[in-house]
Each structure stands twice: as C-alpha cells, then as structure tokens.
Design a protein around this motif. Structure first.
Motif, PDB file in Angstrom:
ATOM      1  N   ILE A 103      12.387  -1.970  -6.780  1.00 20.31           N
ATOM      2  CA  ILE A 103      11.314  -1.930  -5.769  1.00 20.31           C
ATOM      3  C   ILE A 103      10.618  -0.582  -5.901  1.00 20.31           C
ATOM      4  N   VAL A 104       9.312  -0.637  -5.936  1.00 16.22           N
ATOM      5  CA  VAL A 104       8.528   0.600  -6.069  1.00 16.22           C
ATOM      6  C   VAL A 104       7.373   0.556  -5.079  1.00 16.22           C
ATOM      7  N   ILE A 105       7.276   1.603  -4.279  1.00 14.02           N
ATOM      8  CA  ILE A 105       6.127   1.787  -3.379  1.00 14.02           C
ATOM      9  C   ILE A 105       5.318   2.953  -3.943  1.00 14.02           C
ATOM     10  N   GLU A 106       4.029   2.786  -4.017  1.00  9.39           N
ATOM     11  CA  GLU A 106       3.159   3.871  -4.501  1.00  9.39           C
ATOM     12  C   GLU A 106       3.429   5.123  -3.664  1.00  9.39           C
ATOM     13  N   SER A 138      21.748   9.789  -6.729  1.00  8.36           N
ATOM     14  CA  SER A 138      20.725  10.807  -6.440  1.00  8.36           C
ATOM     15  C   SER A 138      19.554  10.258  -5.624  1.00  8.36           C
ATOM     16  N   ASN A 139      19.432   8.932  -5.528  1.00  3.84           N
ATOM     17  CA  ASN A 139      18.257   8.346  -4.859  1.00  3.84           C
ATOM     18  C   ASN A 139      18.531   8.160  -3.363  1.00  3.84           C
ATOM     19  N   THR A 140      18.455   9.260  -2.620  1.00  5.26           N
ATOM     20  CA  THR A 140      18.796   9.199  -1.189  1.00  5.26           C
ATOM     21  C   THR A 140      17.751   8.415  -0.395  1.00  5.26           C
ATOM     22  N   SER A 179      21.243  -2.148  -6.408  1.00  9.30           N
ATOM     23  CA  SER A 179      21.938  -0.903  -6.720  1.00  9.30           C
ATOM     24  C   SER A 179      20.921   0.211  -6.888  1.00  9.30           C
ATOM     25  N   THR A 180      21.407   1.424  -6.737  1.00 10.30           N
ATOM     26  CA  THR A 180      20.553   2.591  -6.924  1.00 10.30           C
ATOM     27  C   THR A 180      21.416   3.772  -7.351  1.00 10.30           C
ATOM     28  N   ASN A 181      20.793   4.769  -7.925  1.00 13.48           N
ATOM     29  CA  ASN A 181      21.554   5.964  -8.321  1.00 13.48           C
ATOM     30  C   ASN A 181      22.019   6.748  -7.092  1.00 13.48           C
ATOM     31  N   LYS A 215       6.763   5.326   5.151  1.00 17.25           N
ATOM     32  CA  LYS A 215       6.022   4.753   6.281  1.00 17.25           C
ATOM     33  C   LYS A 215       6.637   3.436   6.746  1.00 17.25           C
ATOM     34  N   GLY A 216       7.821   3.158   6.264  1.00 21.56           N
ATOM     35  CA  GLY A 216       8.508   1.933   6.698  1.00 21.56           C
ATOM     36  C   GLY A 216       8.184   0.706   5.863  1.00 21.56           C
ATOM     37  N   ILE A 217       7.363   0.873   4.826  1.00 22.53           N
ATOM     38  CA  ILE A 217       6.924  -0.295   4.044  1.00 22.53           C
ATOM     39  C   ILE A 217       8.073  -0.851   3.188  1.00 22.53           C
ATOM     40  N   GLY A 218       8.841   0.047   2.559  1.00 20.70           N
ATOM     41  CA  GLY A 218       9.953  -0.402   1.717  1.00 20.70           C
ATOM     42  C   GLY A 218      10.980  -1.189   2.523  1.00 20.70           C
ATOM     43  N   VAL A 219      11.282  -0.696   3.712  1.00 17.90           N
ATOM     44  CA  VAL A 219      12.256  -1.379   4.581  1.00 17.90           C
ATOM     45  C   VAL A 219      11.753  -2.784   4.921  1.00 17.90           C
ATOM     46  N   GLN A 220      10.491  -2.892   5.309  1.00 16.37           N
ATOM     47  CA  GLN A 220       9.957  -4.210   5.681  1.00 16.37           C
ATOM     48  C   GLN A 220       9.885  -5.148   4.479  1.00 16.37           C
ATOM     49  N   ASN A 278       3.462   5.259 -13.197  1.00 17.75           N
ATOM     50  CA  ASN A 278       3.331   6.448 -12.342  1.00 17.75           C
ATOM     51  C   ASN A 278       4.663   6.885 -11.745  1.00 17.75           C
ATOM     52  N   LEU A 279       5.597   5.943 -11.611  1.00 16.07           N
ATOM     53  CA  LEU A 279       6.919   6.286 -11.074  1.00 16.07           C
ATOM     54  C   LEU A 279       7.674   7.171 -12.054  1.00 16.07           C
ATOM     55  N   ASP A 280       7.707   6.756 -13.329  1.00 15.04           N
ATOM     56  CA  ASP A 280       8.443   7.522 -14.340  1.00 15.04           C
ATOM     57  C   ASP A 280       7.907   7.148 -15.723  1.00 15.04           C
TER      58      ASP A 280
HETATM   59  C1  LIG Z   1      12.912   3.796  -2.214  1.00 17.92           C
HETATM   60  C2  LIG Z   1      11.598   3.235  -1.673  1.00 17.92           C
HETATM   61  C3  LIG Z   1      11.371   1.819  -2.221  1.00 17.92           C
HETATM   62  C4  LIG Z   1      11.707   3.171  -0.136  1.00 17.92           C
HETATM   63  O1  LIG Z   1      10.501   2.671   0.369  1.00 17.92           O
HETATM   64  P1  LIG Z   1       9.709   3.489   1.513  1.00 17.92           P
HETATM   65  O2  LIG Z   1       8.574   2.653   1.939  1.00 17.92           O
HETATM   66  O3  LIG Z   1       9.405   4.854   1.028  1.00 17.92           O
HETATM   67  O4  LIG Z   1      10.854   3.559   2.610  1.00 17.92           O
HETATM   68  P2  LIG Z   1      10.651   3.521   4.179  1.00 17.92           P
HETATM   69  O5  LIG Z   1       9.413   4.234   4.582  1.00 17.92           O
HETATM   70  O6  LIG Z   1      10.776   2.108   4.596  1.00 17.92           O
HETATM   71  O7  LIG Z   1      11.837   4.461   4.647  1.00 17.92           O
HETATM   72  C5  LIG Z   1      13.133   4.173   4.815  1.00 17.92           C
HETATM   73  C6  LIG Z   1      13.862   5.517   4.952  1.00 17.92           C
HETATM   74  O8  LIG Z   1      13.859   6.155   3.681  1.00 17.92           O
HETATM   75  C7  LIG Z   1      13.674   7.554   3.847  1.00 17.92           C
HETATM   76  N1  LIG Z   1      12.454   7.966   3.151  1.00 17.92           N
HETATM   77  C8  LIG Z   1      11.513   7.161   2.630  1.00 17.92           C
HETATM   78  N2  LIG Z   1      10.537   7.875   2.043  1.00 17.92           N
HETATM   79  C9  LIG Z   1      10.863   9.157   2.173  1.00 17.92           C
HETATM   80  C10 LIG Z   1      10.261  10.351   1.745  1.00 17.92           C
HETATM   81  N3  LIG Z   1       9.104  10.375   1.076  1.00 17.92           N
HETATM   82  N4  LIG Z   1      10.875  11.502   2.042  1.00 17.92           N
HETATM   83  C11 LIG Z   1      12.037  11.499   2.716  1.00 17.92           C
HETATM   84  N5  LIG Z   1      12.669  10.378   3.153  1.00 17.92           N
HETATM   85  C12 LIG Z   1      12.089   9.216   2.882  1.00 17.92           C
HETATM   86  C13 LIG Z   1      13.560   7.815   5.297  1.00 17.92           C
HETATM   87  O9  LIG Z   1      14.828   8.189   5.778  1.00 17.92           O
HETATM   88  C14 LIG Z   1      13.188   6.491   5.882  1.00 17.92           C
HETATM   89  O10 LIG Z   1      13.703   6.380   7.165  1.00 17.92           O
HETATM   90  P3  LIG Z   1      12.852   6.925   8.428  1.00 17.92           P
HETATM   91  O11 LIG Z   1      11.726   5.963   8.589  1.00 17.92           O
HETATM   92  O12 LIG Z   1      13.837   6.904   9.523  1.00 17.92           O
HETATM   93  O13 LIG Z   1      12.377   8.292   8.098  1.00 17.92           O
HETATM   94  C15 LIG Z   1      10.381   4.131  -2.043  1.00 17.92           C
HETATM   95  O14 LIG Z   1      10.591   5.418  -1.523  1.00 17.92           O
HETATM   96  C16 LIG Z   1      10.086   4.209  -3.536  1.00 17.92           C
HETATM   97  O15 LIG Z   1       9.304   3.414  -4.058  1.00 17.92           O
HETATM   98  N6  LIG Z   1      10.745   5.140  -4.249  1.00 17.92           N
HETATM   99  C17 LIG Z   1      10.537   5.297  -5.689  1.00 17.92           C
HETATM  100  C18 LIG Z   1      11.101   4.128  -6.480  1.00 17.92           C
HETATM  101  C19 LIG Z   1      12.560   3.925  -6.213  1.00 17.92           C
HETATM  102  O16 LIG Z   1      13.346   4.855  -6.187  1.00 17.92           O
HETATM  103  N7  LIG Z   1      12.947   2.630  -6.045  1.00 17.92           N
HETATM  104  C20 LIG Z   1      14.312   2.258  -5.784  1.00 17.92           C
HETATM  105  C21 LIG Z   1      15.106   2.167  -7.015  1.00 17.92           C
HETATM  106  S1  LIG Z   1      15.538   0.508  -7.345  1.00 17.92           S
END
Ligand SMILES: CC(C)(COP(=O)(O)OP(=O)(O)OC[C@H]1O[C@@H](n2cnc3c(N)ncnc32)[C@H](O)[C@@H]1OP(=O)(O)O)[C@@H](O)C(=O)NCCC(=O)NCCS
Length: 152
Positions: A75-78, A110-112, A106-108, A84-89, A23-25
């Motif tokens: 790391i991938v969050i649905e 483009s992956n802000t 590492s990350t691209n 919602k802070g799940i990735g950070v935790q 579902n991610l890509d």
């Molecule tokens: C990258 C990823 C793992 C981060 O996990 P997450 O649970 O979304 O991140 P968090 O909620 O913990 O957020 C951390 C910060 O990221 C930013 N962020 C996360 N999701 C966002 C969204 N949907 N839109 C905008 N900013 C977002 C925010 O700045 C957030 O900080 P804040 O709480 O002060 O707003 C997740 O977004 C994801 O699975 N992305 C797709 C897969 C990917 O790119 N994986 C990494 C490559 S290895």
C-alpha cells in the motif's frame, strides 16, 4: 473529512501507479522490477487506486497468495497525503471487500508508520521473520474480517 474509496485499476492507470511507486523508492522500483509486478497486478485485477474525494492519492495491491488468505502486498499513499488517515481507511475498505475471514500483511521493523496504521485498523501482530532484509526483520500482522465467504 475526505471520502475515501477504492477503484479497481485498469491498464490506463499503469503510469499513475508506476509513478507512485517510483517516487516511493526509485532504486527498489528499478531493482525489484516493480513496473512488471504492477502491470501483472493490474491485469490480474489485484491493484486498486485509492481515491480521496475522487482524487487518486495512492494504490494498494491485494491478493490471496498468502496461504489462500487475503494479503495486502503493498500500500502506498503519495507523500503529501500521508498522516491524514487515508491509509487506515483504505486498509479498512480492503478488509471489508476481502473474501476470506482473515487479512494478512507484513512490513519491515523500521516502518513505524505502517505499524501504527495497522494497529489503528485493528491488525494484530502475528510474528517476525528474520533474514529477508539484513538487520530489518519482517513483521507480520493479521486482522479477522468476520467475512465467512470463501474465496471462490
Ligand atoms: C504506511 C502508509 C500506507 C500509511 O498510510 P497513511 O495514510 O500515511 O496513514 P494514516 O494517516 O492513516 O495514519 C495512521 C497512523 O500512522 C502514523 N503516521 C502516518 N503518517 C505519518 C507521518 N507522515 N509521520 C508520522 N506518523 C505517521 C500515525 O501514527 C497515524 O496515526 P495518527 O492519525 O494517530 O497520527 C503511508 O504512510 C505510506 O504510503 N507509506 C510509504 C509506503 C509504505 O511504507 N507502505 C507500507 C509498506 S507495505
């Protein structure tokens, strides 16, 4: 606030993890043979299910292949649970369970989202590598874990 935890994935979780990744890509999932990589990560005990209040919301692949240091491969969050802070935790938990005193990832460019999440966990920028993805350099990050144990 949800309780976030990690559970080592078993082969019974394979379909779930494959689904998250697909579902991610969809294109990358097929072209980069990610199903095979996921299967190997599960059998090598390097794949962890991310649970939010005991519900599976994503996965993380973590190993020690990067210069023998802790390495977050992916790391991938649905989608509906992102931001919602799940990735950070989840990354914080990975840093705590890491057996070396540094974790790299590492990350691209483009992956802000990932860059913001890494900064929130306390990762520092380590350097940039050009030439992997055209026009989208790979940014490396690391975090000290204060964990003095050796890997083995
Ligand atoms: C990258 C990823 C793992 C981060 O996990 P997450 O649970 O979304 O991140 P968090 O909620 O913990 O957020 C951390 C910060 O990221 C930013 N962020 C996360 N999701 C966002 C969204 N949907 N839109 C905008 N900013 C977002 C925010 O700045 C957030 O900080 P804040 O709480 O002060 O707003 C997740 O977004 C994801 O699975 N992305 C797709 C897969 C990917 O790119 N994986 C990494 C490559 S290895």
């Amino acid at each position: 606030m949800k309780t976030i935890s990690l559970r080592k994935a078993t082969i019974n979780d394979k379909a779930l993890v494959v689904d998250f990744d697909y579902n991610l890509d969809k294109v990358e999932h097929v072209e980069l043979r990610r199903e095979e990589k996921i299967t190997k990560a599960i059998s090598d005990e390097e794949c962890f299910i991310i649970l939010a209040d005991n519900r599976a919301v994503g996965f993380v692949i973590f190993d020690y292949r990067f210069f023998d240091q802790g390495w977050i491969e992916l790391i991938v969050i649905e989608e509906k649970y992102r931001g919602k802070g799940i990735g950070v935790q989840a990354m914080d938990l990975i840093c705590h369970q890491c057996k070396t005193n540094k974790v790299f990832t590492s990350t691209n460019s483009s992956n802000t989202q990932m860059q913001k999440a890494l900064t929130k966990v306390g990762f520092s920028f380590a350097g940039k590598i050009n030439g992997l993805d055209d026009g989208d350099p790979e940014l490396f990050y690391y975090k000290k874990t204060d964990n003095k144990k050796t890997k083995h």
